[in-house]
Design a protein around this motif. Structure first.
Motif, mmCIF file in Angstrom:
data_model
loop_
_atom_site.group_PDB
_atom_site.id
_atom_site.type_symbol
_atom_site.label_atom_id
_atom_site.label_comp_id
_atom_site.label_asym_id
_atom_site.label_seq_id
_atom_site.Cartn_x
_atom_site.Cartn_y
_atom_site.Cartn_z
ATOM 1 N N SER A 92 32.614 -26.650 -6.674
ATOM 2 C CA SER A 92 33.999 -26.831 -6.230
ATOM 3 C C SER A 92 34.345 -25.757 -5.209
ATOM 4 O O SER A 92 33.619 -24.768 -5.060
ATOM 5 C CB SER A 92 34.956 -26.721 -7.420
ATOM 6 O OG SER A 92 34.927 -25.392 -7.934
ATOM 7 N N ARG A 93 35.465 -25.943 -4.524
ATOM 8 C CA ARG A 93 35.967 -24.925 -3.603
ATOM 9 C C ARG A 93 36.265 -23.636 -4.364
ATOM 10 O O ARG A 93 35.992 -22.549 -3.879
ATOM 11 C CB ARG A 93 37.241 -25.414 -2.918
ATOM 12 C CG ARG A 93 37.019 -26.543 -1.951
ATOM 13 C CD ARG A 93 38.365 -27.140 -1.493
ATOM 14 N NE ARG A 93 38.147 -28.185 -0.524
ATOM 15 C CZ ARG A 93 38.286 -28.031 0.786
ATOM 16 N NH1 ARG A 93 38.694 -26.875 1.271
ATOM 17 N NH2 ARG A 93 38.044 -29.021 1.604
ATOM 18 N N ASP A 136 36.718 -24.334 6.518
ATOM 19 C CA ASP A 136 37.165 -25.560 5.863
ATOM 20 C C ASP A 136 37.055 -26.716 6.843
ATOM 21 O O ASP A 136 37.759 -26.763 7.842
ATOM 22 C CB ASP A 136 38.606 -25.410 5.383
ATOM 23 C CG ASP A 136 39.041 -26.537 4.467
ATOM 24 O OD1 ASP A 136 38.388 -27.605 4.472
ATOM 25 O OD2 ASP A 136 40.034 -26.351 3.748
ATOM 26 N N HIS A 137 36.147 -27.639 6.552
ATOM 27 C CA HIS A 137 35.931 -28.806 7.409
ATOM 28 C C HIS A 137 36.412 -30.081 6.724
ATOM 29 O O HIS A 137 35.941 -31.169 7.042
ATOM 30 C CB HIS A 137 34.445 -28.930 7.766
ATOM 31 C CG HIS A 137 33.903 -27.740 8.474
ATOM 32 N ND1 HIS A 137 34.138 -27.478 9.797
ATOM 33 C CD2 HIS A 137 33.136 -26.709 8.012
ATOM 34 C CE1 HIS A 137 33.542 -26.353 10.145
ATOM 35 N NE2 HIS A 137 32.928 -25.864 9.079
ATOM 36 N N TYR A 168 33.464 -27.164 2.487
ATOM 37 C CA TYR A 168 34.092 -25.844 2.480
ATOM 38 C C TYR A 168 33.013 -24.815 2.213
ATOM 39 O O TYR A 168 32.181 -24.991 1.314
ATOM 40 C CB TYR A 168 35.166 -25.792 1.386
ATOM 41 C CG TYR A 168 35.785 -24.431 1.188
ATOM 42 C CD1 TYR A 168 36.709 -23.930 2.107
ATOM 43 C CD2 TYR A 168 35.462 -23.654 0.085
ATOM 44 C CE1 TYR A 168 37.296 -22.685 1.926
ATOM 45 C CE2 TYR A 168 36.044 -22.412 -0.110
ATOM 46 C CZ TYR A 168 36.959 -21.934 0.813
ATOM 47 O OH TYR A 168 37.540 -20.697 0.645
ATOM 48 N N GLY A 169 32.986 -23.752 2.991
ATOM 49 C CA GLY A 169 31.981 -22.715 2.789
ATOM 50 C C GLY A 169 32.504 -21.338 3.113
ATOM 51 O O GLY A 169 33.473 -21.167 3.855
ATOM 52 N N TYR A 203 30.618 -25.955 -0.743
ATOM 53 C CA TYR A 203 30.991 -27.105 -1.562
ATOM 54 C C TYR A 203 31.150 -28.291 -0.619
ATOM 55 O O TYR A 203 31.804 -28.190 0.414
ATOM 56 C CB TYR A 203 32.305 -26.885 -2.310
ATOM 57 C CG TYR A 203 32.852 -28.170 -2.874
ATOM 58 C CD1 TYR A 203 32.229 -28.791 -3.950
ATOM 59 C CD2 TYR A 203 33.949 -28.794 -2.296
ATOM 60 C CE1 TYR A 203 32.703 -30.000 -4.444
ATOM 61 C CE2 TYR A 203 34.428 -29.994 -2.798
ATOM 62 C CZ TYR A 203 33.798 -30.599 -3.867
ATOM 63 O OH TYR A 203 34.258 -31.793 -4.349
ATOM 64 N N MET A 204 30.516 -29.416 -0.969
ATOM 65 C CA MET A 204 30.657 -30.625 -0.169
ATOM 66 C C MET A 204 31.151 -31.757 -1.046
ATOM 67 O O MET A 204 30.545 -32.043 -2.088
ATOM 68 C CB MET A 204 29.328 -31.012 0.482
ATOM 69 C CG MET A 204 29.485 -32.164 1.456
ATOM 70 S SD MET A 204 27.961 -32.648 2.306
ATOM 71 C CE MET A 204 27.413 -31.108 2.983
#
Length: 137
Positions: free
Chosen positions: A84-85, A108-109, A113-114, A129-130
Motif C-alpha cells: 500500500s501507499r 505519485d503517478h 506511488y514510490g 506501490y502499484m
C-alpha cells in the motif's frame, strides 16, 4: 524459450556488517542465518528475493573490478514493492529513522506511488506501490 530464474540474490558490499544488519532489522527485514556468517548476511526480501550483504573485503573476492562507492555514484537502484501507499511511507520512514538518507521525494503517478532512500553505504532503494487494478492492458 525465455529464461525464468526462480530466485534472485542481489549482492551488496557493506563497510560494517553489524551496523548494516541493525539498520535493515530496524526497517523490518529478517535474515536467514543459514546463509549468514561474520563476512556476509542474507537479508530476506521475500520468499524468492534476497540481498546478500557482504563485507567489502569479502565482496572483492567475487570481482576483479573496483567496488563502486555508492555514496558518490549510482550503480543500481534496487526497487521493492509494498502492499500500500501507507506501507511505502512506513518503510522509508523506518529507513530514515534508522540512519538512512533521503534520496528522492515521493513520486505519485496515480496508479503508482514510490519513495526512495539510501542505506548506510549509499545503496539506493526505491519502495513502490502499484494499484494493479488501475493499470490498463
Amino acid at each position: 524459450m525465455a529464461l525464468q530464474a526462480d530466485k534472485i540474490f542481489v549482492n551488496l558490499p557493506v563497510k560494517d556488517l553489524e551496523k548494516t544488519k541493525a539498520f535493515y532489522s530496524s526497517v523490518g527485514f529478517a535474515f536467514n542465518p543459514q546463509f549468514s556468517d561474520n563476512k556476509a548476511a542474507c537479508m530476506v526480501i521475500s520468499d524468492h528475493n534476497y540481498a546478500m550483504l557482504l563485507l567489502e573485503e569479502y565482496f572483492q573476492t567475487y570481482t576483479k573490478k573496483e567496488i563502486s562507492d555508492a555514496t558518490t555514484s549510482t550503480e543500481a537502484i534496487l526497487a521493492i514493492t509494498a502492499e500500500s501507499r501507507e506501507q511505502v511511507d512506513e518503510i522509508v520512514n523506518r529507513a530514515l529513522a534508522a540512519g538512512g538518507k533521503h534520496s528522492m521525494d515521493p513520486q505519485d503517478h496515480g496508479f503508482m506511488y514510490g519513495w526512495s532512500f539510501q542505506d548506510l553505504d549509499g545503496h539506493m532503494w526505491e519502495v513502490i506501490y502499484m494499484d494493479e487494478s488501475a493499470v490498463h492492458s
